[in-house]
Design a protein around this motif. Sequence first.
Motif, PDB file in Angstrom:
ATOM      1  N   VAL A  67      44.540  45.390  31.934  1.00 15.75           N
ATOM      2  CA  VAL A  67      45.163  44.155  32.327  1.00 15.75           C
ATOM      3  C   VAL A  67      44.095  43.153  32.904  1.00 15.75           C
ATOM      4  N   ALA A  68      43.172  43.985  33.740  1.00 17.33           N
ATOM      5  CA  ALA A  68      42.272  43.287  34.346  1.00 17.33           C
ATOM      6  C   ALA A  68      41.277  42.512  33.497  1.00 17.33           C
ATOM      7  N   GLU A  69      40.818  43.176  32.347  1.00 18.41           N
ATOM      8  CA  GLU A  69      40.061  42.592  31.328  1.00 18.41           C
ATOM      9  C   GLU A  69      40.657  41.560  30.463  1.00 18.41           C
ATOM     10  N   GLN A  70      42.104  41.593  30.550  1.00 23.43           N
ATOM     11  CA  GLN A  70      42.687  40.470  29.835  1.00 23.43           C
ATOM     12  C   GLN A  70      42.790  39.283  31.019  1.00 23.43           C
ATOM     13  N   ALA A  71      42.747  39.635  32.265  1.00 22.13           N
ATOM     14  CA  ALA A  71      42.806  38.599  33.166  1.00 22.13           C
ATOM     15  C   ALA A  71      41.445  37.777  33.215  1.00 22.13           C
ATOM     16  N   LYS A  72      40.528  38.594  33.324  1.00 17.54           N
ATOM     17  CA  LYS A  72      38.943  38.030  33.283  1.00 17.54           C
ATOM     18  C   LYS A  72      38.838  37.024  31.994  1.00 17.54           C
ATOM     19  N   ALA A  73      39.363  37.473  30.781  1.00 23.27           N
ATOM     20  CA  ALA A  73      39.224  36.503  29.476  1.00 23.27           C
ATOM     21  C   ALA A  73      40.143  35.402  29.690  1.00 23.27           C
ATOM     22  N   GLY A  74      41.272  35.306  30.414  1.00 29.05           N
ATOM     23  CA  GLY A  74      42.140  34.229  30.483  1.00 29.05           C
ATOM     24  C   GLY A  74      41.873  33.389  31.950  1.00 29.05           C
ATOM     25  N   CYS A  75      41.254  33.984  32.525  1.00 23.25           N
ATOM     26  CA  CYS A  75      40.923  33.151  34.148  1.00 23.25           C
ATOM     27  C   CYS A  75      40.148  31.806  33.662  1.00 23.25           C
ATOM     28  N   PRO A  76      40.595  30.678  34.081  1.00 23.57           N
ATOM     29  CA  PRO A  76      40.257  29.488  33.854  1.00 23.57           C
ATOM     30  C   PRO A  76      38.731  29.069  34.215  1.00 23.57           C
ATOM     31  N   VAL A  77      38.450  30.023  35.462  1.00 24.02           N
ATOM     32  CA  VAL A  77      36.876  29.974  36.078  1.00 24.02           C
ATOM     33  C   VAL A  77      36.211  30.842  35.137  1.00 24.02           C
ATOM     34  N   SER A  78      36.709  31.814  34.701  1.00 27.17           N
ATOM     35  CA  SER A  78      35.771  32.674  33.600  1.00 27.17           C
ATOM     36  C   SER A  78      35.422  31.791  32.436  1.00 27.17           C
ATOM     37  N   GLN A  79      36.387  31.203  31.907  1.00 28.47           N
ATOM     38  CA  GLN A  79      36.083  30.347  30.546  1.00 28.47           C
ATOM     39  C   GLN A  79      35.123  29.253  30.919  1.00 28.47           C
ATOM     40  N   ALA A  80      35.350  28.473  31.835  1.00 29.59           N
ATOM     41  CA  ALA A  80      34.457  27.430  32.589  1.00 29.59           C
ATOM     42  C   ALA A  80      32.904  27.944  32.394  1.00 29.59           C
ATOM     43  N   LEU A  81      32.827  29.146  32.957  1.00 30.05           N
ATOM     44  CA  LEU A  81      31.395  29.898  33.012  1.00 30.05           C
ATOM     45  C   LEU A  81      31.082  30.647  31.515  1.00 30.05           C
ATOM     46  N   ALA A  82      31.771  30.238  30.561  1.00 25.23           N
ATOM     47  CA  ALA A  82      31.358  30.741  29.427  1.00 25.23           C
ATOM     48  C   ALA A  82      29.739  30.739  29.033  1.00 25.23           C
TER      49      ALA A  82
END
Length: 141
Positions: A115-130
């Motif tokens: 679930v933590a890995e899913q949250a990391k992928a879905g986190c808007p800041v993670s996405q902004a730091l792609a």
Amino acid sequence: MATTRNAHTVWDGNLTDGKGVVTFDSSGIGEQPVSWPSRAEEANGTTSPEELIAAAHSSCFAMALSHELTGAGTPPTRLVTSAAVTFQPGVGITGIELTVEGTVPGLDESAFVAVAEQAKAGCPVSQALAGTEITLRAELV
């Protein structure tokens, strides 16, 4: 409804000897000094863009993980998250390490990590730091 948050920085001088002040306009929580030495050397009571990114990433990830866990029927009692942003002068941000310790009744370690890995992928800041390597260490406590 979309929201916009604002901050601004006033910088005086050149890069290496200059200094600035970051003001958190939207929240009104105040100002923080910023400088090149605080970014490339020791913080010495002064913030840096990387520390601000770490604060944004750790808080966004905590919210995303709480949402994912609640949606899975296992709301957390507590999540303690941190983000370590590594900056290499002349190169830039070279990586981010997210760490989370969770208290989640009814969930085992492997399910929590998933679930933590899913949250990391879905986190808007993670996405902004792609494009930036983001690692994750998750464990139940």
